[in-house]
Scaffold this motif. Structure first.
Motif, PDB file in Angstrom:
ATOM      1  N   GLN A   1       0.809  -1.214   0.000  1.00 29.51           N
ATOM      2  CA  GLN A   1       0.000   0.000   0.000  1.00 29.51           C
ATOM      3  C   GLN A   1       0.845   1.267   0.000  1.00 29.51           C
ATOM      4  O   GLN A   1       0.319   2.361  -0.046  1.00 29.51           O
ATOM      5  CB  GLN A   1      -0.934   0.037   1.215  1.00 29.51           C
ATOM      6  N   GLY A   2       2.162   1.117   0.090  1.00 30.07           N
ATOM      7  CA  GLY A   2       3.054   2.273   0.091  1.00 30.07           C
ATOM      8  C   GLY A   2       3.411   2.780   1.465  1.00 30.07           C
ATOM      9  O   GLY A   2       4.005   3.852   1.594  1.00 30.07           O
ATOM     10  N   LYS A   3       3.063   2.025   2.501  1.00 28.57           N
ATOM     11  CA  LYS A   3       3.391   2.441   3.863  1.00 28.57           C
ATOM     12  C   LYS A   3       4.792   1.966   4.219  1.00 28.57           C
ATOM     13  O   LYS A   3       5.269   0.953   3.717  1.00 28.57           O
ATOM     14  CB  LYS A   3       2.396   1.856   4.863  1.00 28.57           C
ATOM     15  N   LEU A   4       5.421   2.665   5.122  1.00 24.73           N
ATOM     16  CA  LEU A   4       6.771   2.340   5.570  1.00 24.73           C
ATOM     17  C   LEU A   4       6.704   1.227   6.611  1.00 24.73           C
ATOM     18  O   LEU A   4       5.870   1.277   7.517  1.00 24.73           O
ATOM     19  CB  LEU A   4       7.415   3.585   6.174  1.00 24.73           C
ATOM     20  N   PHE A   5       7.555   0.198   6.451  1.00 23.43           N
ATOM     21  CA  PHE A   5       7.629  -0.860   7.453  1.00 23.43           C
ATOM     22  C   PHE A   5       8.186  -0.294   8.756  1.00 23.43           C
ATOM     23  O   PHE A   5       8.996   0.633   8.760  1.00 23.43           O
ATOM     24  CB  PHE A   5       8.543  -1.995   6.993  1.00 23.43           C
ATOM     25  N   SER A   6       7.777  -0.885   9.872  1.00 27.38           N
ATOM     26  CA  SER A   6       8.265  -0.453  11.175  1.00 27.38           C
ATOM     27  C   SER A   6       9.717  -0.870  11.357  1.00 27.38           C
ATOM     28  O   SER A   6      10.253  -1.678  10.600  1.00 27.38           O
ATOM     29  CB  SER A   6       7.407  -1.066  12.285  1.00 27.38           C
ATOM     30  N   ARG A   7      10.333  -0.338  12.366  1.00 29.66           N
ATOM     31  CA  ARG A   7      11.724  -0.680  12.663  1.00 29.66           C
ATOM     32  C   ARG A   7      11.864  -2.149  12.978  1.00 29.66           C
ATOM     33  O   ARG A   7      12.824  -2.807  12.578  1.00 29.66           O
ATOM     34  CB  ARG A   7      12.219   0.116  13.872  1.00 29.66           C
TER      35      ARG A   7
END
Length: 80
Positions: A44-50
């Motif tokens: 969806q274009g969201k950034l993965f978490s750390r």
């Protein structure tokens, strides 16, 4: 009453102690390297978490800034 348990402590060793950018750091995280930044985004274009991406806090901030710059320059989409 004293209980003795012979449970062996399992040492949990982290396989990779450094994030992918700290291991092979060659200057800076560049917004023009779309192949590298695309691996850190969901469908969806969201950034993965750390935790999911395995980055350290400093590199995660740099990645966030690089992704925002790439989106502004229309190299990456805002939504998938």
């Amino acid at each position: 009453m004293e209980r003795t348990t012979n449970k062996r402590r399992v040492s949990r060793f982290r396989e990779q102690s450094k994030c992918r950018f700290c291991r092979d750091f060659n200057g800076k995280i560049d917004y023009k390297r779309i192949d590298q930044l695309g691996k850190l985004l969901t469908a969806q274009g969201k950034l993965f978490s750390r935790k999911r991406s395995g980055n350290c806090a400093r590199c995660q901030r740099w990645v966030k800034t690089a992704i925002k710059r790439a989106r502004f320059m229309a190299l990456l989409p805002y939504v998938g």
